[in-house]
Enzyme design. Structure first.
Site: not given
Ligand code: PLP
Ligand code: COI
Length: 345
Positions: A188, A224
């Site tokens: 991330k 994605e």
């Molecule tokens: N993919 C991307 C590129 C993201 O920024 C996020 C957000 O966090 C996700 C997927 C979803 O991940 P999570 O379910 O851990 O928030």
């Molecule tokens: C999240 O889902 O927490 C993300 O980081 C997605 C976005 C706001 C960057």
């Protein structure tokens, strides 16, 4: 200085996904090979060198999590240790020291407790979004890893990420990549989001909610959906989500893979070709910000593929949404260890 917001200034049911400067954030500093104890600070602005590593060479990683107000007035975190662990895998990729998992989770609790009047009321659908982030501050012009770092968690109350929340929206495939095959897509890293701005803007200007990223080697397999992972429910009862080295391992995804069998769905991480998406009865985006956002259609090379309906939410998407948010807001019992209570006094 920006003005701090007051809870009575907020319209909880119509928040959108925006930043508000709340009274407290947690900061800790890494210097001389060790972490400071860290603590709450009131100033949302930071004093950082103009030559700080992260401004020039991008040693910056972040996380996203939410605090959920329960019916009994308490507050839940959802699987915060998974955020801590993912942040440390991102740290490994950018050659940054680990943030101790306990410090990370305790800091989340401290930020929620200190800003508790900003955790939106139960029943509004809104939450307190937590943004842990971590970046190199050592002044430099040569390309090296920093030796000094700042770790912070701030909070901001949020509503739906995509306009309309649980209503289907339209997506379009893009020609630009957010990350390379063996690059930083699994981490991330702020740079992934910088790469996503232009394709995101092109999609928005063309009237779509966001971009469907295809794999960076072949531009054939789904990666994605904007800032969220992809899922599809096949017509023969599978919950499928892409398997790829360049997508973010979503905590929401792992949670839904675990919950899918409760609804008779077979969970599967697999390669998903854009040329074979008509096998899906329902499609959605999943993530902390996106929660579960139904995808009404995907347009690829000028052809629109509709899933379930462009205006109504499919039955499995609805059930998964109700179950996931039921657990997060404390209305339903979830698998052991998913919910962490935040002590408020
Ligand atoms: N993919 C991307 C590129 C993201 O920024 C996020 C957000 O966090 C996700 C997927 C979803 O991940 P999570 O379910 O851990 O928030
Ligand atoms: C999240 O889902 O927490 C993300 O980081 C997605 C976005 C706001 C960057």
């Amino acid at each position: 200085m920006s003005d701090k917001i007051k809870p009575e200034d907020l319209d909880w049911a119509n928040l959108g996904f925006g930043y508000h400067d709340l009274p407290y954030r947690f900061r800790a500093y890494y210097k001389d090979g060790k972490w400071s104890e860290g603590g709450l600070e009131t100033d949302s602005y930071m004093r950082v060198s103009e030559a700080a590593q992260s401004f020039h060479y991008g040693q910056e990683i972040f996380e996203g999590a939410k605090a959920y107000r329960r019916k009994d007035g308490g507050v839940n975190l959802f699987r915060p240790n998974m955020n801590a662990q993912r942040m440390n895998r991102s740290a490994d990729r950018l050659l940054m020291p680990h943030v101790p998992e306990e410090m990370f989770v305790e800091a989340m609790k401290q930020v929620v407790k200190a800003n508790q009047e900003f955790v939106p009321p139960y029943g509004t659908g809104a939450t307190l979004y937590l943004r842990p982030f971590y970046f190199g501050t050592t002044p430099m012009v040569g390309v090296h890893a920093a030796s000094d770092f700042t770790f912070e968690i701030f909070a901001t109350p949020v509503g739906a990420y995509y306009k309309g929340g649980l209503t289907p929206t339209a997506y379009v495939t893009g020609k630009l990549d957010r990350a390379a095959h063996a690059g930083t897509g699994r981490a991330k890293v702020a740079g992934n989001y910088a790469s996503s701005l232009l394709p995101g803007d092109e999609a928005h200007k063309a009237g779509y909610s966001d971009v469907v990223y295809l794999d960076p080697r072949l531009h054939e397999n789904i990666e994605e959906l904007g800032s969220a992972n992809f899922f599809g429910i096949t017509k023969d009862g599978k919950f499928q989500t892409p398997k790829s080295p360049s997508i973010l391992p979503s905590i929401t995804k792992y949670s839904l893979l675990a919950l899918a069998p409760e609804f008779g769905l077979i969970p599967e991480e697999t390669t998903i070709s854009i040329n074979d998406i008509d096998r899906f009865a329902e499609v959605g985006a999943m993530g902390t910000a996106a929660v579960i956002s139904p995808v009404g259609s995907i347009t690829h090379e000028g052809k629109k593929h509709v899933f379930y309906s462009e205006t109504e939410v499919g039955p499995y998407t609805q059930k998964l949404y109700k179950r996931l948010t039921g657990i997060q807001f404390g209305d339903e019992e979830g698998p052991e260890g998913w919910i962490v209570d935040v002590p408020l006094d």
